[in-house]
Scaffold this motif. Structure first.
Motif, mmCIF file in Angstrom:
data_model
loop_
_atom_site.group_PDB
_atom_site.id
_atom_site.type_symbol
_atom_site.label_atom_id
_atom_site.label_comp_id
_atom_site.label_asym_id
_atom_site.label_seq_id
_atom_site.Cartn_x
_atom_site.Cartn_y
_atom_site.Cartn_z
ATOM 1 N N LEU A 16 126.149 10.723 29.935
ATOM 2 C CA LEU A 16 125.281 11.888 29.845
ATOM 3 C C LEU A 16 125.229 12.615 31.188
ATOM 4 O O LEU A 16 125.334 11.995 32.252
ATOM 5 N N PHE A 17 125.052 13.911 31.137
ATOM 6 C CA PHE A 17 124.973 14.711 32.356
ATOM 7 C C PHE A 17 123.866 14.177 33.271
ATOM 8 O O PHE A 17 124.054 14.048 34.481
ATOM 9 N N GLU A 18 122.738 13.830 32.672
ATOM 10 C CA GLU A 18 121.610 13.352 33.470
ATOM 11 C C GLU A 18 121.934 12.016 34.150
ATOM 12 O O GLU A 18 121.464 11.743 35.261
ATOM 13 N N THR A 19 122.790 11.185 33.510
ATOM 14 C CA THR A 19 123.207 9.922 34.112
ATOM 15 C C THR A 19 124.131 10.169 35.299
ATOM 16 O O THR A 19 124.001 9.524 36.350
ATOM 17 N N LEU A 20 125.044 11.111 35.145
ATOM 18 C CA LEU A 20 125.954 11.471 36.234
ATOM 19 C C LEU A 20 125.191 12.056 37.413
ATOM 20 O O LEU A 20 125.520 11.792 38.579
ATOM 21 N N VAL A 21 124.153 12.826 37.115
ATOM 22 C CA VAL A 21 123.310 13.396 38.175
ATOM 23 C C VAL A 21 122.578 12.280 38.918
ATOM 24 O O VAL A 21 122.491 12.281 40.154
ATOM 25 N N ALA A 22 122.057 11.319 38.163
ATOM 26 C CA ALA A 22 121.371 10.174 38.788
ATOM 27 C C ALA A 22 122.328 9.407 39.699
ATOM 28 O O ALA A 22 121.949 8.969 40.798
ATOM 29 N N ALA A 66 124.847 10.704 41.278
ATOM 30 C CA ALA A 66 125.049 11.546 42.455
ATOM 31 C C ALA A 66 123.862 11.452 43.409
ATOM 32 O O ALA A 66 124.028 11.370 44.632
ATOM 33 N N GLN A 67 122.670 11.468 42.851
ATOM 34 C CA GLN A 67 121.464 11.380 43.686
ATOM 35 C C GLN A 67 121.350 10.032 44.388
ATOM 36 O O GLN A 67 120.774 9.936 45.469
ATOM 37 N N ALA A 68 121.951 9.004 43.783
ATOM 38 C CA ALA A 68 121.910 7.661 44.371
ATOM 39 C C ALA A 68 123.109 7.406 45.285
ATOM 40 O O ALA A 68 123.257 6.306 45.829
ATOM 41 N N GLY A 69 123.978 8.425 45.429
ATOM 42 C CA GLY A 69 125.121 8.289 46.322
ATOM 43 C C GLY A 69 126.259 7.464 45.764
ATOM 44 O O GLY A 69 127.102 6.975 46.513
ATOM 45 N N ARG A 70 126.330 7.331 44.423
ATOM 46 C CA ARG A 70 127.414 6.554 43.835
ATOM 47 C C ARG A 70 128.222 7.372 42.820
ATOM 48 O O ARG A 70 128.850 6.823 41.916
ATOM 49 N N PHE A 71 128.236 8.674 43.014
ATOM 50 C CA PHE A 71 128.992 9.533 42.101
ATOM 51 C C PHE A 71 130.495 9.336 42.306
ATOM 52 O O PHE A 71 130.982 9.257 43.435
ATOM 53 N N ASP A 72 131.229 9.313 41.210
ATOM 54 C CA ASP A 72 132.676 9.127 41.255
ATOM 55 C C ASP A 72 133.322 10.161 40.325
ATOM 56 O O ASP A 72 133.034 10.190 39.125
ATOM 57 N N VAL A 73 134.183 11.017 40.889
ATOM 58 C CA VAL A 73 134.802 12.073 40.100
ATOM 59 C C VAL A 73 135.648 11.497 38.968
ATOM 60 O O VAL A 73 135.816 12.127 37.916
ATOM 61 N N GLU A 74 136.157 10.292 39.151
ATOM 62 C CA GLU A 74 136.964 9.676 38.099
ATOM 63 C C GLU A 74 136.104 9.289 36.893
ATOM 64 O O GLU A 74 136.569 9.313 35.750
ATOM 65 N N LYS A 75 134.840 8.934 37.135
ATOM 66 C CA LYS A 75 133.934 8.654 36.018
ATOM 67 C C LYS A 75 133.656 9.957 35.253
ATOM 68 O O LYS A 75 133.575 9.950 34.011
ATOM 69 N N LEU A 76 133.524 11.054 35.984
ATOM 70 C CA LEU A 76 133.317 12.348 35.330
ATOM 71 C C LEU A 76 134.526 12.696 34.467
ATOM 72 O O LEU A 76 134.369 13.186 33.344
ATOM 73 N N GLN A 77 135.727 12.454 34.979
ATOM 74 C CA GLN A 77 136.935 12.717 34.194
ATOM 75 C C GLN A 77 136.954 11.845 32.938
ATOM 76 O O GLN A 77 137.299 12.314 31.844
ATOM 77 N N THR A 78 136.557 10.575 33.075
ATOM 78 C CA THR A 78 136.487 9.677 31.922
ATOM 79 C C THR A 78 135.476 10.186 30.901
ATOM 80 O O THR A 78 135.711 10.143 29.689
ATOM 81 N N LEU A 119 124.054 22.463 39.546
ATOM 82 C CA LEU A 119 123.827 22.771 38.131
ATOM 83 C C LEU A 119 122.616 22.015 37.597
ATOM 84 O O LEU A 119 121.902 22.516 36.718
ATOM 85 N N ALA A 120 122.372 20.824 38.123
ATOM 86 C CA ALA A 120 121.233 20.018 37.671
ATOM 87 C C ALA A 120 119.909 20.664 38.048
ATOM 88 O O ALA A 120 118.895 20.475 37.371
#
Length: 517
Positions: free
Chosen positions: A97-103, A105-117, A167-168
């Motif tokens: 979910l977008f909100e999970t990906l934002v969380a 990012a806010q926690a400093g563990r965002f990974d662009v490969e997870k977004l691609q998945t 965007l969030a």
């Protein structure tokens, strides 16, 4: 204006301003047309994700359980996935979910490969479903592995994290107006990118006022249209505008450019058009007609002007055969018109934007034009628009209106070429000017220096040349010159010059004498 509309307008303006600021701030040295695919793709992903979140919230309202908890339950998972997919045409898992990906990012563990998945998972969820065709390849242009975003995973993750967080922060509005606000903001961004795309812009975007004009013409007298069609649909703005003036059952379109084809499908979905309400295909309309044999209640298009096309064997094609000649290889304008007429039902209306050359060019085009007027009697109106209305070209254009059920043989001409508001880069049609065109078209009466109802005899006298000045005289006579008064004025001016010259020479002489002393 109602309170809801006031709130919506405020939200819309603020959302549009912020989105364009994000696009400009974050794209860095990347070309705007490239960055467009990323920001529009992520906005669309948020739209899909928010839709799933809202649906699940309603679905589980009495279960006192979260989406993540329900999805983790082996007994609930399959039914939950089936329910959401059947209702929405796709599925987004809680972890994506977008909100999970934002969380993340806010926690400093965002990974662009997870977004691609996550993006890939949306498309995979439609395989085998009724919506598969509508979602196939939808995110192909959102290449998150591109070095344009950065040379390393860390660099690409850092940039897309910024976009995601920006965007969030945007308020997408209340539920009852969210789709309209977000959909219009999305289309606003498409327009802004078009304004910055130069010559290529006309391939995917028709200015809103022109879209409104065509939509009002084809919906005249109809509250409901079962199906509408655009054979060169671009980003879908023309099709969507029809829905502003009539209830549309189904939308049909075809688009050659893959990126624009994806953009159009996203745009339809962003405006609340369900996947089972549209059929959009990618391909060359003139070469591969995906909707062969189908006819539609309204047909609209802003095809590429004077495009090259392959004429080989086209007179064997049902769409072009009866005209006896094919449109020139270097000018496909009338080929698009013939294609559109083949898809217009007997009670429908068709409106198409074309360059002025179609009105008067001879040879094969003259033959085709004559057949449409004299044999088929389908041309209903010719509307001349101002120059420089469209992104990427400054030429003046014309709107041709066609109907198949005409009992009259006249053609109505409107010359609106002088009615525009000058803009910084493009001219604009104001709402008042647009209303004047539509009102004049509705009344179908002569208006001095603006509109004329031309009889068949007039058109024959002009050898089927439809050049608008032949029918609408906009010539302004200059006031007669009073030669006697002009001669007197010249004599007085000469006398004044002589007097001033004499005074100047006297001053020079006096200065010379003073200098000698």
């Amino acid at each position: 204006m109602s309170e809801t509309h006031t709130v919506q307008a405020t939200q819309q303006a603020e959302l549009q301003r912020k989105l364009w600021a994000i696009a400009n701030d974050l794209r860095g040295n990347m070309d705007a047309s490239e960055f467009r695919n990323y920001i529009l793709g992520l906005i669309f992903y948020r739209f899909l994700s928010d839709g799933v979140s809202a649906y699940v919230k309603e679905l589980l309202v009495n279960d006192d359980i979260t989406f993540a908890e329900a999805y983790a339950d082996d007994e609930m998972r399959d039914d939950l996935v089936d329910d959401i997919t059947e209702a929405m045409g796709f599925f987004v898992a809680p972890e994506f979910l977008f909100e999970t990906l934002v969380a993340d990012a806010q926690a400093g563990r965002f990974d662009v490969e997870k977004l691609q998945t996550a993006v890939n998972a949306v498309q995979s969820s439609t395989i085998g479903e009724e919506s598969e065709e509508d979602f196939r390849g939808l995110f192909d242009d959102l290449d998150l592995n591109s070095t344009r975003l950065g040379n390393t995973v860390a660099e690409r993750s850092a940039l897309m994290q910024k976009v995601l967080l920006n965007l969030a922060d945007l308020d997408m509005g209340h539920d009852e107006v969210q789709i309209d606000v977000l959909g219009d903001a999305y289309e606003y961004l498409i327009g802004q990118f078009a304004a910055n795309a130069g010559k290529k812009a006309g391939e995917f975007y028709t200015p809103q006022q022109v879209s409104k004009l065509l939509a009002q013409i084809v919906t005249k007298g109809h509250d409901t249209l079962q199906n509408v069609y655009d054979p060169t649909m671009g980003s879908g703005s023309l099709l969507l505008r029809i829905g502003d003036y009539a209830t549309v059952g189904n939308y049909y379109g075809q688009e050659l450019n893959r990126t624009t084809y994806n953009l159009g499908r996203m745009n339809l979905l962003m405006h609340g058009v369900s996947y089972n309400q549209f059929s959009v295909q990618q391909g060359d309309t003139l070469e591969n007609d995906y909707f062969e044999g189908q006819q539609f209640d309204a047909v609209v298009a802003n095809p590429p002007y004077s495009a090259k096309w392959n004429t080989d064997g086209k007179l064997d094609d049902e769409r072009f055969r009866k005209y006896g000649k094919t449109a020139p290889k270097s000018k496909a304008d009338f080929a698009f018109v013939e294609h559109m007429l083949a898809h217009l039902n007997v009670t429908g209306t068709m409106a198409v934007v074309l360059p002025h050359g179609v009105l008067f060019r001879g040879a094969a085009e003259g033959t085709i034009r004559r057949y449409m007027i004299e044999q088929d009697n389908v041309l209903d109106a010719v509307i001349g628009l101002p120059a420089n209305l469209f992104f990427g070209t400054s030429i003046p254009t014309t709107v041709l209106v066609f109907k198949k059920n005409r009992s009259n043989q006249d053609v109505f001409f409107i010359d609106a070429s002088a009615d525009f508001e000058k803009g910084k880069n493009q001219n604009n049609l104001t709402d008042t000017q647009l209303a004047r065109i539509v009102d004049t078209y509705d009344k179908r009466e002569d208006v001095e220096k603006y509109a004329h109802l031309a009889s068949r005899d007039e058109i024959i006298e002009n050898d089927f040349n439809l050049n608008i000045p032949r029918y609408v005289d906009t010539f302004e006579e200059e006031e007669p010159i009073d030669l006697a008064a002009t001669q007197k004025e010249i004599e007085e001016t000469d006398a004044e010059i002589a007097k001033l010259t004499a005074e100047f020479e006297a001053m020079v002489a006096e200065l010379v004498e003073t200098g000698e002393e």
